[in-house]
Scaffold this motif. Structure first.
Motif, PDB file in Angstrom:
ATOM      1  N   MET A   1      48.361  46.715  41.329  1.00 49.78           N
ATOM      2  CA  MET A   1      46.991  46.459  40.969  1.00 49.78           C
ATOM      3  C   MET A   1      46.159  46.433  42.252  1.00 49.78           C
ATOM      4  O   MET A   1      46.396  45.624  43.123  1.00 49.78           O
ATOM      5  CB  MET A   1      46.912  45.110  40.238  1.00 49.78           C
ATOM      6  CG  MET A   1      45.514  44.645  40.019  1.00 49.78           C
ATOM      7  SD  MET A   1      45.299  42.935  39.499  1.00 49.78           S
ATOM      8  CE  MET A   1      46.257  42.824  38.032  1.00 49.78           C
ATOM      9  N   THR A   2      45.209  47.326  42.374  1.00 49.69           N
ATOM     10  CA  THR A   2      44.343  47.335  43.548  1.00 49.69           C
ATOM     11  C   THR A   2      43.095  46.522  43.253  1.00 49.69           C
ATOM     12  O   THR A   2      42.598  46.498  42.131  1.00 49.69           O
ATOM     13  CB  THR A   2      43.949  48.769  43.939  1.00 49.69           C
ATOM     14  OG1 THR A   2      43.268  49.364  42.840  1.00 49.69           O
ATOM     15  CG2 THR A   2      45.175  49.596  44.308  1.00 49.69           C
ATOM     16  N   GLN A   3      42.613  45.866  44.288  1.00 49.83           N
ATOM     17  CA  GLN A   3      41.433  45.027  44.135  1.00 49.83           C
ATOM     18  C   GLN A   3      40.249  45.696  44.808  1.00 49.83           C
ATOM     19  O   GLN A   3      40.414  46.404  45.796  1.00 49.83           O
ATOM     20  CB  GLN A   3      41.673  43.665  44.771  1.00 49.83           C
ATOM     21  CG  GLN A   3      42.771  42.882  44.094  1.00 49.83           C
ATOM     22  CD  GLN A   3      42.892  41.490  44.700  1.00 49.83           C
ATOM     23  OE1 GLN A   3      42.082  41.075  45.513  1.00 49.83           O
ATOM     24  NE2 GLN A   3      43.914  40.778  44.290  1.00 49.83           N
ATOM     25  N   PRO A   4      39.061  45.468  44.265  1.00 49.46           N
ATOM     26  CA  PRO A   4      37.875  46.002  44.921  1.00 49.46           C
ATOM     27  C   PRO A   4      37.760  45.419  46.331  1.00 49.46           C
ATOM     28  O   PRO A   4      38.282  44.346  46.604  1.00 49.46           O
ATOM     29  CB  PRO A   4      36.716  45.532  44.032  1.00 49.46           C
ATOM     30  CG  PRO A   4      37.308  44.825  42.885  1.00 49.46           C
ATOM     31  CD  PRO A   4      38.771  44.718  43.071  1.00 49.46           C
ATOM     32  N   PRO A   5      37.073  46.112  47.227  1.00 52.94           N
ATOM     33  CA  PRO A   5      36.979  45.656  48.618  1.00 52.94           C
ATOM     34  C   PRO A   5      36.416  44.250  48.768  1.00 52.94           C
ATOM     35  O   PRO A   5      36.754  43.554  49.702  1.00 52.94           O
ATOM     36  CB  PRO A   5      36.064  46.674  49.282  1.00 52.94           C
ATOM     37  CG  PRO A   5      35.872  47.766  48.315  1.00 52.94           C
ATOM     38  CD  PRO A   5      36.367  47.322  46.978  1.00 52.94           C
ATOM     39  N   HIS A   6      35.577  43.817  47.868  1.00 53.64           N
ATOM     40  CA  HIS A   6      34.951  42.498  47.971  1.00 53.64           C
ATOM     41  C   HIS A   6      35.793  41.385  47.342  1.00 53.64           C
ATOM     42  O   HIS A   6      35.452  40.222  47.473  1.00 53.64           O
ATOM     43  CB  HIS A   6      33.560  42.524  47.328  1.00 53.64           C
ATOM     44  CG  HIS A   6      33.608  42.816  45.859  1.00 53.64           C
ATOM     45  ND1 HIS A   6      33.772  44.094  45.380  1.00 53.64           N
ATOM     46  CD2 HIS A   6      33.546  42.009  44.780  1.00 53.64           C
ATOM     47  CE1 HIS A   6      33.793  44.061  44.050  1.00 53.64           C
ATOM     48  NE2 HIS A   6      33.668  42.815  43.667  1.00 53.64           N
ATOM     49  N   ALA A   7      36.900  41.725  46.698  1.00 55.35           N
ATOM     50  CA  ALA A   7      37.729  40.719  46.037  1.00 55.35           C
ATOM     51  C   ALA A   7      38.553  39.943  47.064  1.00 55.35           C
ATOM     52  O   ALA A   7      39.012  40.502  48.052  1.00 55.35           O
ATOM     53  CB  ALA A   7      38.660  41.389  45.031  1.00 55.35           C
ATOM     54  N   PRO A   8      38.735  38.639  46.821  1.00 53.25           N
ATOM     55  CA  PRO A   8      39.540  37.847  47.751  1.00 53.25           C
ATOM     56  C   PRO A   8      41.006  38.279  47.718  1.00 53.25           C
ATOM     57  O   PRO A   8      41.493  38.762  46.706  1.00 53.25           O
ATOM     58  CB  PRO A   8      39.388  36.419  47.242  1.00 53.25           C
ATOM     59  CG  PRO A   8      38.988  36.551  45.812  1.00 53.25           C
ATOM     60  CD  PRO A   8      38.250  37.857  45.699  1.00 53.25           C
ATOM     61  N   SER A   9      41.701  38.094  48.819  1.00 54.18           N
ATOM     62  CA  SER A   9      43.107  38.490  48.884  1.00 54.18           C
ATOM     63  C   SER A   9      44.040  37.371  48.436  1.00 54.18           C
ATOM     64  O   SER A   9      45.241  37.540  48.429  1.00 54.18           O
ATOM     65  CB  SER A   9      43.454  38.910  50.314  1.00 54.18           C
ATOM     66  OG  SER A   9      43.238  37.821  51.188  1.00 54.18           O
ATOM     67  N   TRP A  10      43.488  36.209  48.071  1.00 55.75           N
ATOM     68  CA  TRP A  10      44.325  35.106  47.620  1.00 55.75           C
ATOM     69  C   TRP A  10      43.624  34.400  46.452  1.00 55.75           C
ATOM     70  O   TRP A  10      42.437  34.588  46.229  1.00 55.75           O
ATOM     71  CB  TRP A  10      44.591  34.119  48.755  1.00 55.75           C
ATOM     72  CG  TRP A  10      43.333  33.507  49.315  1.00 55.75           C
ATOM     73  CD1 TRP A  10      42.531  34.025  50.284  1.00 55.75           C
ATOM     74  CD2 TRP A  10      42.733  32.284  48.893  1.00 55.75           C
ATOM     75  NE1 TRP A  10      41.457  33.193  50.494  1.00 55.75           N
ATOM     76  CE2 TRP A  10      41.562  32.107  49.667  1.00 55.75           C
ATOM     77  CE3 TRP A  10      43.048  31.314  47.960  1.00 55.75           C
ATOM     78  CZ2 TRP A  10      40.726  31.002  49.528  1.00 55.75           C
ATOM     79  CZ3 TRP A  10      42.222  30.209  47.825  1.00 55.75           C
ATOM     80  CH2 TRP A  10      41.078  30.068  48.601  1.00 55.75           C
ATOM     81  N   THR A  11      44.387  33.614  45.716  1.00 57.37           N
ATOM     82  CA  THR A  11      43.838  32.838  44.607  1.00 57.37           C
ATOM     83  C   THR A  11      44.416  31.432  44.659  1.00 57.37           C
ATOM     84  O   THR A  11      45.367  31.154  45.387  1.00 57.37           O
ATOM     85  CB  THR A  11      44.176  33.469  43.245  1.00 57.37           C
ATOM     86  OG1 THR A  11      45.594  33.453  43.083  1.00 57.37           O
ATOM     87  CG2 THR A  11      43.650  34.888  43.132  1.00 57.37           C
ATOM     88  N   PHE A  12      43.871  30.532  43.867  1.00 55.09           N
ATOM     89  CA  PHE A  12      44.310  29.144  43.870  1.00 55.09           C
ATOM     90  C   PHE A  12      45.597  28.916  43.086  1.00 55.09           C
ATOM     91  O   PHE A  12      46.302  27.944  43.322  1.00 55.09           O
ATOM     92  CB  PHE A  12      43.216  28.232  43.309  1.00 55.09           C
ATOM     93  CG  PHE A  12      42.105  27.995  44.287  1.00 55.09           C
ATOM     94  CD1 PHE A  12      42.262  27.085  45.325  1.00 55.09           C
ATOM     95  CD2 PHE A  12      40.920  28.684  44.188  1.00 55.09           C
ATOM     96  CE1 PHE A  12      41.258  26.868  46.239  1.00 55.09           C
ATOM     97  CE2 PHE A  12      39.900  28.474  45.105  1.00 55.09           C
ATOM     98  CZ  PHE A  12      40.065  27.571  46.133  1.00 55.09           C
ATOM     99  N   LEU A  13      45.906  29.779  42.151  1.00 55.30           N
ATOM    100  CA  LEU A  13      47.084  29.576  41.312  1.00 55.30           C
ATOM    101  C   LEU A  13      48.198  30.536  41.700  1.00 55.30           C
ATOM    102  O   LEU A  13      47.951  31.676  42.053  1.00 55.30           O
ATOM    103  CB  LEU A  13      46.732  29.782  39.836  1.00 55.30           C
ATOM    104  CG  LEU A  13      45.680  28.833  39.274  1.00 55.30           C
ATOM    105  CD1 LEU A  13      45.372  29.192  37.828  1.00 55.30           C
ATOM    106  CD2 LEU A  13      46.127  27.392  39.394  1.00 55.30           C
TER     107      LEU A  13
END
Length: 103
Positions: A1-13
């Motif tokens: 799953m690729t993330q848009p350039p502005h999406a964070p590289s980490w999450t809280f969960l």
């Protein structure tokens, strides 16, 4: 799953909490369904389910040709900073306000 350039590289969960949440919402989901929902491989979900079973947080029951999962919600969270809380408190927080939740 690729993330848009502005999406964070980490999450809280963690993926463990996401898999647990999916199985709480839909106890008879296939691991393939859970993998698609979480965005990880089916093999990774299998490893996570095994971890959760080994920790006594998840109980697998065979129903016909499928598995059903029961969450042992009274188990404490695993990190020392969180151990004063249990799995149920985490799930209630994450499921709060959802129309399709089971509690």
């Amino acid at each position: 799953m690729t993330q848009p350039p502005h999406a964070p590289s980490w999450t809280f969960l963690s993926n463990h909490s996401r898999v647990l949440l999916c199985l709480k919402r839909q106890p008879d989901a296939t691991l393939r369904q859970v993998a698609a929902d979480v965005g990880i491989t089916e093999r990774a979900v299998q490893r996570i389910v095994r971890d959760l079973e080994d920790a006594g947080i998840l109980i697998r029951q065979r129903v016909g040709r499928r598995n059903t999962y029961q969450v042992e919600a009274n188990r404490p969270l695993r990190h020392p900073l969180d151990a004063h809380r249990n799995v149920n408190e985490l799930l209630e927080l994450l499921l709060a306000g959802r129309q399709d939740s089971e509690g």
